[in-house]
Enzyme design. Structure first.
Site, short mmCIF file in Angstrom:
data_model
loop_
_atom_site.label_atom_id
_atom_site.label_comp_id
_atom_site.label_asym_id
_atom_site.label_seq_id
_atom_site.Cartn_x
_atom_site.Cartn_y
_atom_site.Cartn_z
N LYS A 279 0.91 -1.18 -0.12
CA LYS A 279 0.09 0.09 0.10
C LYS A 279 1.03 1.28 0.08
O LYS A 279 1.99 1.31 0.22
CB LYS A 279 -0.87 -0.01 1.07
N ARG A 314 -2.78 -10.72 4.76
CA ARG A 314 -3.27 -10.74 3.50
C ARG A 314 -2.21 -9.86 2.75
O ARG A 314 -1.89 -8.87 2.58
CB ARG A 314 -4.47 -9.91 3.29
#
Length: 337
Positions: A279, A314
């Site tokens: 991210k 994840r």
């Protein structure tokens, strides 16, 4: 005034004589940080908290989709979309998606998360029929070759129903059943475990100006409420996973606060999932303009979370993450994953 209990988690070393095991795993704690809104955080010995809070923090978590929660499990990301922020367009054909799923299993993924709608900042909503067309053939193809657990990353009940019918085993909803409450009932009907995630706003606008009174406690309260909503829909509490939603309506400072304090979510009594892989904040802090340049930073974040007892990670980069976890667990003297 509500009190929130955050275990000060430790991993490895020699547990003190008054240490408590965290959620039945390898991590432990002997001190708890007590949060109250508008007050300074206080720390107390773990033995001083009430028996019910001790039980919530220490009780082993039930298996999820056949995976034990005694150590960190790796969820491999399989985006079958043309526009996901990291791998959009790479796996949006069934044959390529199947090959990637198999490669992730070989590398050590415990579960494959299939998503047909990008929820990156600014992403537009995908029509139900198109999302089903993207995800169901891939799920069927994976299931035909493997019994690996598969999660369907969706906000929509019709997509969830089609995916579960095709062989998915877990529903991963970034909207925590606020976008389509019927999705909870779909999962409950077939006994599928679920993951409820916090997000502030819809993907189209969530990064415009996110703000909180206290991001750690606000996210905690939201997840607590969504757990109760899921239970009311018929989903057993022990089959609910929580996700604080890194990057979903959060600034860099919000993300860091959640990562530092992520152990507070153990007090919800559910396994914790973290999805921070590649991210933007990782590139902002550690460098890496392209998402593919954020592997090392992603592994660092995952490893820190695992050391705080987070049960499901994840990630995009399976082998790098598993290698780091295996070495950390070996050095820490914990059982092999």
């Amino acid at each position: 005034m509500t009190r929130y209990y955050r275990p000060i988690v430790r991993f490895g070393d020699v547990p003190t004589s008054h240490a408590l095991s965290l959620a039945g795993g390898a991590c432990w704690f002997d001190t708890v940080a007590v949060h109250e809104r508008g007050c300074e955080v206080q720390t107390v010995p773990a033995g001083d908290i009430t028996a019910d809070i001790q039980d919530t923090l220490t009780r082993p978590r039930a298996s999820i989709a056949g995976m034990t929660m005694s150590g960190p499990r790796i969820m491999g990301i399989l985006n079958v979309t043309p526009d996901s922020f990291s791998d959009g367009g790479q796996f949006n054909a069934p044959d390529r998606a199947l090959a990637h799923a198999q490669a992730m299993q070989t590398a050590g993924a415990d579960i494959i998360d299939v998503g047909g709608e990008s929820t990156r900042p600014g992403a537009k909503q995908v029509e139900i029929a198109e999302e089903i067309e993207r995800t169901v053939p891939v799920i069927k193809a994976i299931r035909a070759h493997s019994d690996v657990p598969i999660s369907i990353d969706t906000r929509k009940s019709q997509v969830g129903a089609a995916a579960l019918d095709a062989g998915a085993t877990l529903v991963n909803d970034v909207a925590a059943f606020t976008f389509d409450p019927e999705l909870a009932k779909v999962a409950a009907k077939v006994g599928a475990p679920v993951c409820v995630m916090h997000a502030q706003g819809a993907p189209e606008t969530m990064q415009d100006d996110p703000c909180y009174d206290d991001v750690l406690l606000d996210v905690y309260d939201f997840l607590s409420e969504r757990i109760e909503a899921a239970v009311a829909a018929g989903i057993p509490r022990e089959q609910i996973v929580v996700d604080p939603g890194i990057g979903f309506g959060k600034t860099l400072a919000h993300n860091l606060t959640l990562l530092r304090g992520i152990a507070i979510f153990h007090a919800l009594g559910c396994p914790i999932l973290l999805g921070a892989s590649r991210k933007r904040f990782i590139g902002t802090i550690g460098g890496g303009a392209a998402a593919s340049d954020r592997v090392s930073g992603s592994v660092a974040v995952a490893l820190n979370a695992a050391r705080q007892g987070v049960q499901i990670l994840r990630v995009h980069d399976i082998l790098a993450t598993k290698q780091a976890l295996d070495l950390e667990w070996a050095i820490g003297g914990a059982e092999t994953l």
